[in-house]
Design an enzyme around this catalytic site. Structure first.
Site, PDB file in Angstrom:
ATOM      1  N   GLU A   1       5.787  -3.387   0.700  1.00 53.73           N
ATOM      2  CA  GLU A   1       5.692  -3.129  -0.748  1.00 53.73           C
ATOM      3  C   GLU A   1       4.898  -1.832  -0.886  1.00 53.73           C
ATOM      4  O   GLU A   1       3.670  -1.845  -0.945  1.00 53.73           O
ATOM      5  CB  GLU A   1       4.950  -4.285  -1.438  1.00 53.73           C
ATOM      6  CG  GLU A   1       5.619  -5.632  -1.283  1.00 53.73           C
ATOM      7  CD  GLU A   1       6.831  -5.814  -2.190  1.00 53.73           C
ATOM      8  OE1 GLU A   1       7.020  -5.008  -3.132  1.00 53.73           O
ATOM      9  OE2 GLU A   1       7.596  -6.756  -1.960  1.00 53.73           O
ATOM     10  N   GLY A  12       2.791   2.074   5.246  1.00 53.39           N
ATOM     11  CA  GLY A  12       3.975   1.253   5.532  1.00 53.39           C
ATOM     12  C   GLY A  12       4.792   1.796   6.695  1.00 53.39           C
ATOM     13  O   GLY A  12       5.389   1.033   7.458  1.00 53.39           O
ATOM     14  N   CYS A  63       1.470   0.566  -8.851  1.00 50.58           N
ATOM     15  CA  CYS A  63       2.625   1.019  -8.068  1.00 50.58           C
ATOM     16  C   CYS A  63       3.803   1.274  -9.004  1.00 50.58           C
ATOM     17  O   CYS A  63       4.671   2.096  -8.717  1.00 50.58           O
ATOM     18  CB  CYS A  63       2.977   0.011  -6.999  1.00 50.58           C
ATOM     19  SG  CYS A  63       3.161  -1.646  -7.643  1.00 50.58           S
ATOM     20  N   GLY A  97       0.832  -1.203   0.000  1.00 55.82           N
ATOM     21  CA  GLY A  97       0.000   0.000   0.000  1.00 55.82           C
ATOM     22  C   GLY A  97       0.861   1.245   0.000  1.00 55.82           C
ATOM     23  O   GLY A  97       2.012   1.218  -0.443  1.00 55.82           O
ATOM     24  N   SER A  98       0.304   2.317   0.518  1.00 50.99           N
ATOM     25  CA  SER A  98       1.001   3.601   0.482  1.00 50.99           C
ATOM     26  C   SER A  98       2.178   3.627   1.463  1.00 50.99           C
ATOM     27  O   SER A  98       2.224   2.861   2.440  1.00 50.99           O
ATOM     28  CB  SER A  98       0.021   4.712   0.848  1.00 50.99           C
ATOM     29  OG  SER A  98      -0.516   4.447   2.135  1.00 50.99           O
TER      30      SER A  98
END
Ligand code: NAD
Length: 507
Positions: free
Chosen positions: A262, A245, A296, A240-241
């Site tokens: 990630e 994270g 992404c 995610g963002s």
């Protein structure tokens, strides 16, 4: 299957029934699911009460205790059956991905194909979880390294790859001997319910899969946090963002868990003077505008040599002007909707900031395709005088910032001069320039491509990136090691007790 956007809720209901999701799993709940295709509410999914999460993780832990003793090739058989279910359901699940998150049919199907591919890879891997035999410095000793299952693996996934991300983690985790607890995006619970149903079908065919081996937790951030904080979850893989994270990474570290992060990218390509410009144009168009800029790995910056800038950039601007934007279900448009109004506002804010910083904006305006509740935009190409302001951020929308360069060293410095480090590429045929980009002095990203865009990775390689992208690796290569614990073992098969480093301790 019908083809009009007004029948979206009906079509979703039919697909869910076909994939084995019971009606009560998608009705009467607190989580409203909105299709970005037309902005309609298509389901109300019940969320897991936070108070129940501990019990469910406990069951997953029990499942792991049983599953770890199943021989790995036999665990691979379960993943083979999962791949078979995905093959059989590819059309329906791919369509559901398109309806729930707005991907084009081809991209929806591509996402399911990726799940099938990683299952195939994991089946082979189930016979190859190799350790090492290490030369011992002591006589009559053997030193080995072996790999054991880690335990329960928590998977948190983003809306833009609502099902593939689960499979990158789960297919590996299952063959490694782990149980998986999945917290999907709150924007895409329907595809998650469908995948869970397929996993249960595979489990039934396998026979003897411990209950709780594959667990689904529908809910928002609070549900994710309960998963992240549980000490019985030694590995948390979070996609995610960067904002998410940063929180998840810290919380997992606080209890000494392992986080596979990630996170966001700000991917760039360098166009050198020797580039094949026709190929470059097509590659940039797919990478920057495909999936409406919501990958992404979407190309967000293009760094163009001054000798080819005036040839390439006007052509690119004209592609941006003419690219087809439309309903991904009823048309074959190449650019579908943004996920929601917040994504649209973030895009408009970034464009306003870019203008303030001296940028020239081509496109970026809203396009009315399906009424006021859906958010379709013309992708934006922004010529920037320098790498300033919004160029250094990831705005999850189709904006491509274009910068000019003179020396490759400067281009690489610009390329690496952002906080994120996911994907990168270079266009050119001069081997010296290409090799420089791939060398230790070149791209600082987890992915570095040549003569292609930044998006569209295959599952055979390890996927992930550096810096604020989080450092995690998933999918192929030796990413499986992230789902296991390593054990070094020294064995003495002699009759004496020599100590390492020549230490003496005679009693
Ligand atoms: P997001 O960060 O808003 O949400 C992702 C997931 O994290 C969701 O399931 C959400 O519920 C959960 N979450 C949010 N806060 C949490 C918290 N405090 N604790 C636990 N869970 C929490 O991201 P999004 O908008 O769904 O997806 C877009 C972002 O994901 C982009 O930044 C994109 O680059 C990134 N992404 C990265 C990769 C990669 O592999 N690097 C792949 C896909 C998407």
């Amino acid at each position: 299957m019908t083809n009009t956007s007004s029948s979206i809720p009906n079509e979703i209901r039919n697909i869910l029934a076909e994939l084995g999701v019971a009606a009560e799993q998608t009705q009467g709940g607190t989580l409203k699911v909105v299709s970005p295709v037309d902005g309609s509410v298509v389901a109300s999914v019940p969320e897991v009460p936070v108070a129940q999460i501990g019990k469910l993780i406990g069951e997953a832990h029990e499942a792991y205790l049983a599953w770890r003793s199943v021989p790995a090739p036999r665990r691979g058989e379960f993943v083979r059956l999962l791949g078979q279910e995905l093959r059989a359901a590819k059309d329906a699940l791919g369509r559901l991905v398109s309806l729930e998150v707005g991907k084009s049919p081809s991209e929806g199907l591509g996402e399911v194909q990726e799940m099938i591919d990683i299952c195939d890879l994991a089946v082979g891997l189930s016979r190859q979880l190799y350790g090492l035999v290490i030369q011992s410095e002591r006589e009559d000793h053997r030193v080995t390294e072996q790999w054991h299952p880690a335990g329960v693996v928590g998977v948190i996934s983003a809306f833009n790859f609502p099902v593939a991300v689960w499979s990158w983690n789960a297919a590996l985790a299952f063959v490694c001997g782990d149980a998986v607890v999945w917290k999907p995006s709150e924007k895409a619970p329907l595809t998650a319910l469908a995948v869970q149903s397929l996993a249960m079908r595979a489990a039934q065919k396998f026979g003897g899969v411990p209950s709780g081996l594959s667990t689904l937790l529908i809910g928002g951030r609070d549900v994710g946090e309960a998963l992240v904080d549980d000490v019985r979850v030694p590995v948390v893989s979070a996609t995610g963002s960067t904002r998410m994270g940063r929180i998840v990474g810290e919380r997992v570290a606080r209890r000494f868990g392992r986080a596979i992060l990630e996170l966001g990218g700000n991917n760039a390509s360098i166009v050198t003077p020797s580039a094949d410009l026709d190929l470059t144009l097509r590659a940039v168009a797919f990478s920057a505008m495909g999936t409406a800029g919501q990958r992404c790995t979407t190309m967000r910056r293009l760094i163009v040599h001054e000798n080819v800038y005036d040839n390439l950039v006007p052509k690119l601007a004209s592609v941006y002007k003419s690219i087809s934007i439309g309903n991904p279900i009823t048309s074959d448009a190449l650019v579908g909707p943004l996920i929601d109004g917040r994504a649209f506002e973030a895009m408009q804010q970034a464009l306003a900031d870019a203008k303030k910083a001296g940028g020239t904006v081509h496109g970026g305006e809203r396009v009315d395709i399906n009424g006021p509740n859906s958010f379709y935009v013309r992708p934006a190409l922004v010529e920037m005088p320098a790498q300033l302001g919004p160029v250094c951020d990831e705005t999850f929308a189709p904006i491509l910032y274009v910068l000019k360069y003179r020396n490759l060293e400067d281009a690489i410095a610009l390329h690496n001069g952002v906080p994120q480090g996911l994907s990168s590429s270079i266009f050119g045929t001069d081997i010296r320039e290409i090799e420089q980009f791939l060398s230790t002095r070149g791209s600082d990203c987890g992915i570095a491509n040549v003569n292609m865009g930044t998006s569209g990775a295959e599952i055979g390689g390890a996927f992930g990136g550096e810096k604020e992208t989080g450092g995690g690796r998933e999918s192929g290569s030796d990413a499986w090691k992230g789902y296991m614990r390593r054990q070094t073992s020294a064995m003495n098969y002699g009759r004496t007790l020599p100590l390492a480093q020549g230490v003496k301790f005679d009693i």
